[in-house]
Motif scaffolding. Structure first.
Motif, PDB file in Angstrom:
ATOM      1  N   PRO A   1      39.394  43.952 119.200  1.00  9.94           N
ATOM      2  CA  PRO A   1      38.146  43.783 118.859  1.00  9.94           C
ATOM      3  C   PRO A   1      38.090  44.526 117.628  1.00  9.94           C
ATOM      4  N   ASN A   2      38.196  45.574 117.215  1.00  9.70           N
ATOM      5  CA  ASN A   2      37.600  46.488 115.788  1.00  9.70           C
ATOM      6  C   ASN A   2      37.645  46.279 115.141  1.00  9.70           C
ATOM      7  N   PRO A   3      38.816  45.927 114.385  1.00  6.23           N
ATOM      8  CA  PRO A   3      39.569  44.618 113.377  1.00  6.23           C
ATOM      9  C   PRO A   3      38.196  43.567 113.134  1.00  6.23           C
ATOM     10  N   ILE A   4      37.667  43.279 114.247  1.00 11.07           N
ATOM     11  CA  ILE A   4      37.406  41.485 113.731  1.00 11.07           C
ATOM     12  C   ILE A   4      35.692  42.498 113.641  1.00 11.07           C
ATOM     13  N   LEU A   5      34.932  43.369 114.130  1.00 12.09           N
ATOM     14  CA  LEU A   5      33.557  43.661 113.587  1.00 12.09           C
ATOM     15  C   LEU A   5      34.432  44.614 112.457  1.00 12.09           C
ATOM     16  N   GLY A   6      35.014  44.795 112.430  1.00 15.17           N
ATOM     17  CA  GLY A   6      35.020  46.335 110.815  1.00 15.17           C
ATOM     18  C   GLY A   6      35.219  45.354 109.881  1.00 15.17           C
ATOM     19  N   SER A   7      35.450  43.580 110.027  1.00 15.61           N
ATOM     20  CA  SER A   7      35.675  42.852 109.017  1.00 15.61           C
ATOM     21  C   SER A   7      34.443  42.492 108.793  1.00 15.61           C
TER      22      SER A   7
ATOM     23  N   PRO B   1      30.675  32.699 118.020  1.00 17.97           N
ATOM     24  CA  PRO B   1      30.742  32.312 119.519  1.00 17.97           C
ATOM     25  C   PRO B   1      32.673  32.646 118.971  1.00 17.97           C
ATOM     26  N   LYS B   2      32.924  32.948 121.051  1.00 17.12           N
ATOM     27  CA  LYS B   2      34.580  33.225 120.548  1.00 17.12           C
ATOM     28  C   LYS B   2      35.641  31.741 120.369  1.00 17.12           C
ATOM     29  N   SER B   3      35.028  31.629 120.322  1.00 17.29           N
ATOM     30  CA  SER B   3      35.418  29.611 119.670  1.00 17.29           C
ATOM     31  C   SER B   3      35.646  30.196 118.199  1.00 17.29           C
ATOM     32  N   VAL B   4      35.252  31.081 116.998  1.00 17.22           N
ATOM     33  CA  VAL B   4      35.293  30.881 115.577  1.00 17.22           C
ATOM     34  C   VAL B   4      36.190  32.110 115.499  1.00 17.22           C
ATOM     35  N   LEU B   5      35.627  33.147 116.358  1.00 17.64           N
ATOM     36  CA  LEU B   5      35.960  34.287 116.405  1.00 17.64           C
ATOM     37  C   LEU B   5      37.015  35.234 116.428  1.00 17.64           C
ATOM     38  N   GLY B   6      37.763  34.421 118.085  1.00 17.04           N
ATOM     39  CA  GLY B   6      38.569  34.828 118.462  1.00 17.04           C
ATOM     40  C   GLY B   6      38.552  35.239 120.288  1.00 17.04           C
ATOM     41  N   GLN B   7      38.770  35.546 121.577  1.00 17.43           N
ATOM     42  CA  GLN B   7      38.419  35.626 122.567  1.00 17.43           C
ATOM     43  C   GLN B   7      38.725  37.584 122.262  1.00 17.43           C
ATOM     44  N   ALA B   8      39.303  38.217 121.253  1.00 21.27           N
ATOM     45  CA  ALA B   8      39.075  39.923 120.807  1.00 21.27           C
ATOM     46  C   ALA B   8      37.976  40.232 120.959  1.00 21.27           C
ATOM     47  N   LYS B   9      36.983  39.044 120.049  1.00 19.86           N
ATOM     48  CA  LYS B   9      35.476  39.593 119.520  1.00 19.86           C
ATOM     49  C   LYS B   9      35.364  40.419 120.896  1.00 19.86           C
ATOM     50  N   GLY B  10      34.541  41.346 120.526  1.00 20.53           N
ATOM     51  CA  GLY B  10      33.835  42.551 121.210  1.00 20.53           C
ATOM     52  C   GLY B  10      32.183  42.125 120.858  1.00 20.53           C
ATOM     53  N   ASP B  11      31.655  43.256 121.658  1.00 19.65           N
ATOM     54  CA  ASP B  11      30.281  43.589 120.962  1.00 19.65           C
ATOM     55  C   ASP B  11      30.072  43.469 119.539  1.00 19.65           C
TER      56      ASP B  11
END
Length: 282
Positions: free
Chosen positions: A119-125, A242-252
């Motif tokens: 989830p960190n690289p997702i939020l970090g982007s 939603p997770k359907s867009v960002l993936g199941q690893a999306k965190g808070d």
């Protein structure tokens, strides 16, 4: 360039969107799984954000002033260098521009967000994250203190440096001499333009290199953000998608930390611009 304030608002929107596309685009390319730039290193991110500031500055600096940063707009207004009547429209345009630019990136990097398992690289982007945050509540205090200090230091250098580059450029003394000789400031700037325009162009290049260096030197603790719109706008987008867009690893979206990259640059901007005005603007 003589343009309406409406055009200036639109320009701030476009310029901030471009900043996000180039800057966070570099982050996504480096951090998201499966991209051709995956794990290519921090230098790529520094280049992305350096040019992400430089390109809009060269394209739009003569239109809206290329603030692309609510902290800069507020700091200028507090010091009497920008009209308060236009502060809110500028800030709104900057935040919406940041959100739009981030949505463009989601459209481009969508498959790679969904491939990423952390989830960190997702939020970090999208937004900044403290390197001290290990996901536990016990780490939050240190992350907040260090994050605020880092964002303040980087933002102070950015805003003081940006004014120094664009106000103390080679040839600026010629404008001062013409004003002292009795010319109106606008006339003086027009008369001096053939001798100063090159220096101003170099100054806007310098701002990009300044941001590039700040990301390389002070990017370790938080990114850094240096810009409330650059952090808050994308964080809102991250929260809403939603997770359907960002993936199941999306965190808070780590809202407990979100006030740091908003408040710290604003405090730094007000102080940096006030000190610069005291020293150099008479």
């Amino acid at each position: 360039m003589d343009v309406t304030w409406t055009v200036k608002y639109v320009t701030e929107f476009l310029a901030t969107a471009l900043l996000l596309i180039l800057g966070n685009g570099a982050v996504a390319n480096v951090d998201l799984k499966g991209t051709k730039g995956n794990n290519s290193g921090w230098v790529i991110i520094a280049l992305g954000y350096g040019f992400g500031v430089m390109m809009p500055a060269l394209m739009f600096g003569n239109v809206s002033g290329n603030h692309i940063n609510p902290a800069f707009t507020l700091g200028l207004a507090v010091s009497g260098l920008f009209p308060w009547a236009h502060v809110l429209p500028y800030i709104l345009a900057q935040i919406l521009g940041a959100m739009f630019g981030q949505l463009v990136l989601v459209g481009v990097y969508g498959p790679y967000f969904r491939k990423t398992e952390n989830p960190n690289p997702i939020l970090g982007s999208f937004s900044t994250i403290s390197a001290l945050d290990d996901g536990t509540k016990a780490s939050r205090k240190a992350a907040l203190i260090n994050g605020f200090a880092n964002e303040f230091a980087g933002s102070f250098v950015l805003f003081f440096g940006a004014l120094a580059l664009t106000k103390n450029f080679f040839g600026s003394e010629l404008v001062g001499k013409l004003v002292a000789a009795g010319y109106d400031k606008t006339v003086a700037e027009t008369q001096a333009a053939p001798y100063t325009s090159g220096s101003l162009a170099v100054a806007h290049l310098g701002i990009g290199f300044l941001v590039m260096t700040l990301v390389a030197s002070l990017g370790g603790p938080t990114g850094p953000g240096l810009n409330p719109a650059r952090d808050l706008g994308p964080r809102i987008v991250h929260h809403l998608l939603p997770k359907s867009v960002l993936g199941q690893a999306k965190g808070d979206s780590k809202w407990w930390y979100a006030w740091v990259p908003v408040l710290s640059p604003i405090v730094a901007a007000i102080l940096a611009i006030a000190i610069f005005k005291l020293l150099y603007i008479k």
